[in-house]
Design a protein around this motif. Structure first.
Motif, PDB file in Angstrom:
ATOM      1  N   GLN A  93      -3.511 -16.709   8.858  1.00  0.00           N
ATOM      2  CA  GLN A  93      -4.370 -16.424  10.005  1.00  0.00           C
ATOM      3  C   GLN A  93      -5.086 -17.737  10.319  1.00  0.00           C
ATOM      4  O   GLN A  93      -5.983 -18.139   9.582  1.00  0.00           O
ATOM      5  CB  GLN A  93      -5.376 -15.316   9.674  1.00  0.00           C
ATOM      6  CG  GLN A  93      -4.705 -13.967   9.447  1.00  0.00           C
ATOM      7  CD  GLN A  93      -5.717 -12.895   9.087  1.00  0.00           C
ATOM      8  OE1 GLN A  93      -5.715 -12.407   7.960  1.00  0.00           O
ATOM      9  NE2 GLN A  93      -6.554 -12.513  10.042  1.00  0.00           N
ATOM     10  N   PRO A  94      -4.672 -18.408  11.376  1.00  0.00           N
ATOM     11  CA  PRO A  94      -5.147 -19.771  11.609  1.00  0.00           C
ATOM     12  C   PRO A  94      -6.617 -19.877  11.997  1.00  0.00           C
ATOM     13  O   PRO A  94      -7.226 -20.923  11.815  1.00  0.00           O
ATOM     14  CB  PRO A  94      -4.248 -20.278  12.741  1.00  0.00           C
ATOM     15  CG  PRO A  94      -3.779 -19.044  13.425  1.00  0.00           C
ATOM     16  CD  PRO A  94      -3.684 -17.996  12.373  1.00  0.00           C
ATOM     17  N   GLU A  95      -7.183 -18.795  12.517  1.00  0.00           N
ATOM     18  CA  GLU A  95      -8.572 -18.848  12.975  1.00  0.00           C
ATOM     19  C   GLU A  95      -9.481 -18.164  11.974  1.00  0.00           C
ATOM     20  O   GLU A  95      -9.333 -16.976  11.706  1.00  0.00           O
ATOM     21  CB  GLU A  95      -8.707 -18.173  14.348  1.00  0.00           C
ATOM     22  CG  GLU A  95      -7.838 -18.800  15.421  1.00  0.00           C
ATOM     23  CD  GLU A  95      -7.302 -17.772  16.406  1.00  0.00           C
ATOM     24  OE1 GLU A  95      -7.143 -18.134  17.585  1.00  0.00           O
ATOM     25  OE2 GLU A  95      -7.029 -16.622  16.001  1.00  0.00           O
ATOM     26  N   TYR A 117       3.618 -14.959   9.541  1.00  0.00           N
ATOM     27  CA  TYR A 117       4.015 -14.640   8.184  1.00  0.00           C
ATOM     28  C   TYR A 117       5.256 -15.416   7.779  1.00  0.00           C
ATOM     29  O   TYR A 117       6.012 -15.908   8.610  1.00  0.00           O
ATOM     30  CB  TYR A 117       4.256 -13.132   8.034  1.00  0.00           C
ATOM     31  CG  TYR A 117       5.441 -12.619   8.822  1.00  0.00           C
ATOM     32  CD1 TYR A 117       5.278 -12.164  10.125  1.00  0.00           C
ATOM     33  CD2 TYR A 117       6.722 -12.582   8.271  1.00  0.00           C
ATOM     34  CE1 TYR A 117       6.352 -11.695  10.860  1.00  0.00           C
ATOM     35  CE2 TYR A 117       7.794 -12.114   8.995  1.00  0.00           C
ATOM     36  CZ  TYR A 117       7.605 -11.665  10.289  1.00  0.00           C
ATOM     37  OH  TYR A 117       8.672 -11.210  11.010  1.00  0.00           O
ATOM     38  N   SER A 118       5.428 -15.484   6.485  1.00  0.00           N
ATOM     39  CA  SER A 118       6.614 -16.109   5.922  1.00  0.00           C
ATOM     40  C   SER A 118       7.188 -15.144   4.907  1.00  0.00           C
ATOM     41  O   SER A 118       6.523 -14.782   3.929  1.00  0.00           O
ATOM     42  CB  SER A 118       6.238 -17.436   5.246  1.00  0.00           C
ATOM     43  OG  SER A 118       7.340 -17.981   4.562  1.00  0.00           O
ATOM     44  N   ASP A 151       2.296  -6.358  18.032  1.00  0.00           N
ATOM     45  CA  ASP A 151       3.755  -6.312  18.103  1.00  0.00           C
ATOM     46  C   ASP A 151       4.352  -7.308  17.125  1.00  0.00           C
ATOM     47  O   ASP A 151       3.935  -8.472  17.069  1.00  0.00           O
ATOM     48  CB  ASP A 151       4.236  -6.642  19.518  1.00  0.00           C
ATOM     49  CG  ASP A 151       3.916  -5.531  20.503  1.00  0.00           C
ATOM     50  OD1 ASP A 151       3.488  -5.847  21.630  1.00  0.00           O
ATOM     51  OD2 ASP A 151       4.078  -4.356  20.123  1.00  0.00           O
ATOM     52  N   LEU A 152       5.323  -6.821  16.395  1.00  0.00           N
ATOM     53  CA  LEU A 152       6.008  -7.689  15.448  1.00  0.00           C
ATOM     54  C   LEU A 152       7.043  -8.523  16.197  1.00  0.00           C
ATOM     55  O   LEU A 152       7.927  -7.971  16.855  1.00  0.00           O
ATOM     56  CB  LEU A 152       6.694  -6.849  14.370  1.00  0.00           C
ATOM     57  CG  LEU A 152       7.492  -7.616  13.316  1.00  0.00           C
ATOM     58  CD1 LEU A 152       6.608  -8.581  12.547  1.00  0.00           C
ATOM     59  CD2 LEU A 152       8.195  -6.641  12.382  1.00  0.00           C
ATOM     60  N   ASN A 153       6.921  -9.830  16.107  1.00  0.00           N
ATOM     61  CA  ASN A 153       7.876 -10.739  16.728  1.00  0.00           C
ATOM     62  C   ASN A 153       8.624 -11.460  15.622  1.00  0.00           C
ATOM     63  O   ASN A 153       8.109 -12.416  15.031  1.00  0.00           O
ATOM     64  CB  ASN A 153       7.137 -11.744  17.635  1.00  0.00           C
ATOM     65  CG  ASN A 153       8.079 -12.620  18.421  1.00  0.00           C
ATOM     66  OD1 ASN A 153       9.130 -13.034  17.903  1.00  0.00           O
ATOM     67  ND2 ASN A 153       7.725 -12.924  19.655  1.00  0.00           N
ATOM     68  N   LYS A 154       9.818 -10.988  15.318  1.00  0.00           N
ATOM     69  CA  LYS A 154      10.559 -11.560  14.192  1.00  0.00           C
ATOM     70  C   LYS A 154      11.015 -12.986  14.477  1.00  0.00           C
ATOM     71  O   LYS A 154      11.113 -13.810  13.570  1.00  0.00           O
ATOM     72  CB  LYS A 154      11.747 -10.666  13.841  1.00  0.00           C
ATOM     73  CG  LYS A 154      11.333  -9.314  13.268  1.00  0.00           C
ATOM     74  CD  LYS A 154      12.536  -8.514  12.790  1.00  0.00           C
ATOM     75  CE  LYS A 154      12.081  -7.200  12.165  1.00  0.00           C
ATOM     76  NZ  LYS A 154      13.228  -6.396  11.672  1.00  0.00           N
ATOM     77  N   GLY A 155      11.282 -13.281  15.746  1.00  0.00           N
ATOM     78  CA  GLY A 155      11.711 -14.637  16.086  1.00  0.00           C
ATOM     79  C   GLY A 155      10.625 -15.666  15.804  1.00  0.00           C
ATOM     80  O   GLY A 155      10.894 -16.761  15.303  1.00  0.00           O
ATOM     81  N   GLU A 156       9.393 -15.289  16.135  1.00  0.00           N
ATOM     82  CA  GLU A 156       8.274 -16.196  15.907  1.00  0.00           C
ATOM     83  C   GLU A 156       7.550 -15.887  14.597  1.00  0.00           C
ATOM     84  O   GLU A 156       6.547 -16.532  14.293  1.00  0.00           O
ATOM     85  CB  GLU A 156       7.281 -16.087  17.078  1.00  0.00           C
ATOM     86  CG  GLU A 156       7.851 -16.537  18.410  1.00  0.00           C
ATOM     87  CD  GLU A 156       6.832 -16.472  19.538  1.00  0.00           C
ATOM     88  OE1 GLU A 156       7.202 -16.873  20.669  1.00  0.00           O
ATOM     89  OE2 GLU A 156       5.693 -16.031  19.292  1.00  0.00           O
ATOM     90  N   THR A 157       8.042 -14.929  13.856  1.00  0.00           N
ATOM     91  CA  THR A 157       7.396 -14.445  12.624  1.00  0.00           C
ATOM     92  C   THR A 157       5.897 -14.281  12.831  1.00  0.00           C
ATOM     93  O   THR A 157       5.065 -14.847  12.099  1.00  0.00           O
ATOM     94  CB  THR A 157       7.675 -15.376  11.422  1.00  0.00           C
ATOM     95  OG1 THR A 157       7.189 -16.696  11.690  1.00  0.00           O
ATOM     96  CG2 THR A 157       9.161 -15.412  11.100  1.00  0.00           C
ATOM     97  N   PHE A 215      -2.425 -10.625   1.678  1.00  0.00           N
ATOM     98  CA  PHE A 215      -3.320 -10.757   2.821  1.00  0.00           C
ATOM     99  C   PHE A 215      -3.400 -12.196   3.311  1.00  0.00           C
ATOM    100  O   PHE A 215      -3.258 -13.154   2.546  1.00  0.00           O
ATOM    101  CB  PHE A 215      -4.735 -10.314   2.443  1.00  0.00           C
ATOM    102  CG  PHE A 215      -4.900  -8.831   2.329  1.00  0.00           C
ATOM    103  CD1 PHE A 215      -4.650  -8.184   1.134  1.00  0.00           C
ATOM    104  CD2 PHE A 215      -5.289  -8.079   3.426  1.00  0.00           C
ATOM    105  CE1 PHE A 215      -4.791  -6.819   1.028  1.00  0.00           C
ATOM    106  CE2 PHE A 215      -5.436  -6.710   3.329  1.00  0.00           C
ATOM    107  CZ  PHE A 215      -5.189  -6.068   2.127  1.00  0.00           C
ATOM    108  N   GLY A 216      -3.698 -12.331   4.600  1.00  0.00           N
ATOM    109  CA  GLY A 216      -4.093 -13.616   5.138  1.00  0.00           C
ATOM    110  C   GLY A 216      -5.545 -13.892   4.779  1.00  0.00           C
ATOM    111  O   GLY A 216      -6.200 -13.079   4.112  1.00  0.00           O
ATOM    112  N   GLN A 217      -6.051 -15.033   5.241  1.00  0.00           N
ATOM    113  CA  GLN A 217      -7.407 -15.442   4.896  1.00  0.00           C
ATOM    114  C   GLN A 217      -8.472 -14.681   5.674  1.00  0.00           C
ATOM    115  O   GLN A 217      -9.650 -14.753   5.332  1.00  0.00           O
ATOM    116  CB  GLN A 217      -7.578 -16.938   5.145  1.00  0.00           C
ATOM    117  CG  GLN A 217      -6.819 -17.807   4.160  1.00  0.00           C
ATOM    118  CD  GLN A 217      -7.491 -17.829   2.806  1.00  0.00           C
ATOM    119  OE1 GLN A 217      -7.344 -16.922   1.981  1.00  0.00           O
ATOM    120  NE2 GLN A 217      -8.263 -18.859   2.547  1.00  0.00           N
TER     121      GLN A 217
END
Lengths: 111, 116
Positions: free
Chosen positions: A6-8, A25-26, A62-68, A101-103
């Motif tokens: 979570q970049p922000e 996500y990765s 929405d889950l975007n698998k292309g952009e993960t 979890f993310g940060q």
């Protein structure tokens, strides 16, 4: 390995403005993705999950698998939306059932 | 309304003392997680169990932390000896099955630990 980013750390908007909390996500397989919300000094609560494709409190993701990605959106933010938001991933394989979890992003909605 | 129950809710202890946190998962849930939350690190997974067996405790400092599930209704997290840097909120969570089930992970209210 599974990872959620979570970049922000902090996000501030005014009441009535659109809000988007980013999550990337990765993971090598097909993950299950969730958003959790934590109001001040309370337990984490499930907000929504991508499997059920539901909208809770006006939030969608929405889950975007292309952009993960699994960004959380709401068209009109409310003051009561101010909270900490966590994106989370459940994987399979050797990480079967492991919830990562993310940060977290602290959302503040100003009047 | 089924809930994950954690005790104690708040604990203040002196450095060097043993701390034991307890968690009662929701009845029927077979997966239990321990997380630590701090301002700096966010939510860190310490350990998790499936059917009482530890699956992953790689996030837990082994020298002073230990996690167990003596039975299906009780999970414990122990710190011995405690240090000031262990001050955090410790959350327990439980769920069923996991991957592919779409099941929700439910969190307890947390144990707020302060080590002075």
């Amino acid at each position: 390995a599974q990872r959620v980013t979570q970049p922000e750390k902090l996000l501030s908007v005014f009441k009535g403005a659109p809000v988007e909390l980013k999550c990337n996500y990765s993971y090598s397989g097909s993950p299950e993705l969730f958003w959790y919300v934590q109001y001040s000094r309370q337990r984490l609560q499930l907000l929504l999950r991508h499997i059920s494709r539901e909208s809770i409190k006006g939030f969608t993701a929405d889950l975007n698998k292309g952009e993960t990605s699994f960004h959380l959106k709401k068209p009109f933010a409310q003051e009561e939306d101010s909270a900490m938001y966590y994106c989370a991933l459940v994987g399979g394989g050797t990480s079967y059932g492991k919830l990562t979890f993310g940060q977290g992003t602290i959302l503040t909605v100003h009047p | 309304d089924a809930r994950v129950t954690q005790t104690p809710r708040h604990k203040v202890t002196e450095m060097g003392q043993e701390v034991t946190m307890r968690c009662q998962p929701i009845l029927g849930h077979n997966t239990v997680f321990w997380y630590r939350q701090t301002m700096m690190q966010g939510l860190e997974l310490l350990a998790y169990f499936r059917n009482r067996a530890p699956l992953d405790d790689s996030g837990m400092p082994k020298d002073r932390f230990s996690a167990e599930m003596p039975d299906a209704t009780l999970a414990t997290l122990k710190i011995q000896p405690s240090e000031p840097r262990d001050s955090a909120v410790y959350f327990c969570a439980s769920g069923s099955s996991g991957y592919g089930s779409g099941n929700t992970i439910y969190f307890g209210e947390g144990s707020w630990l302060t080590v002075v």
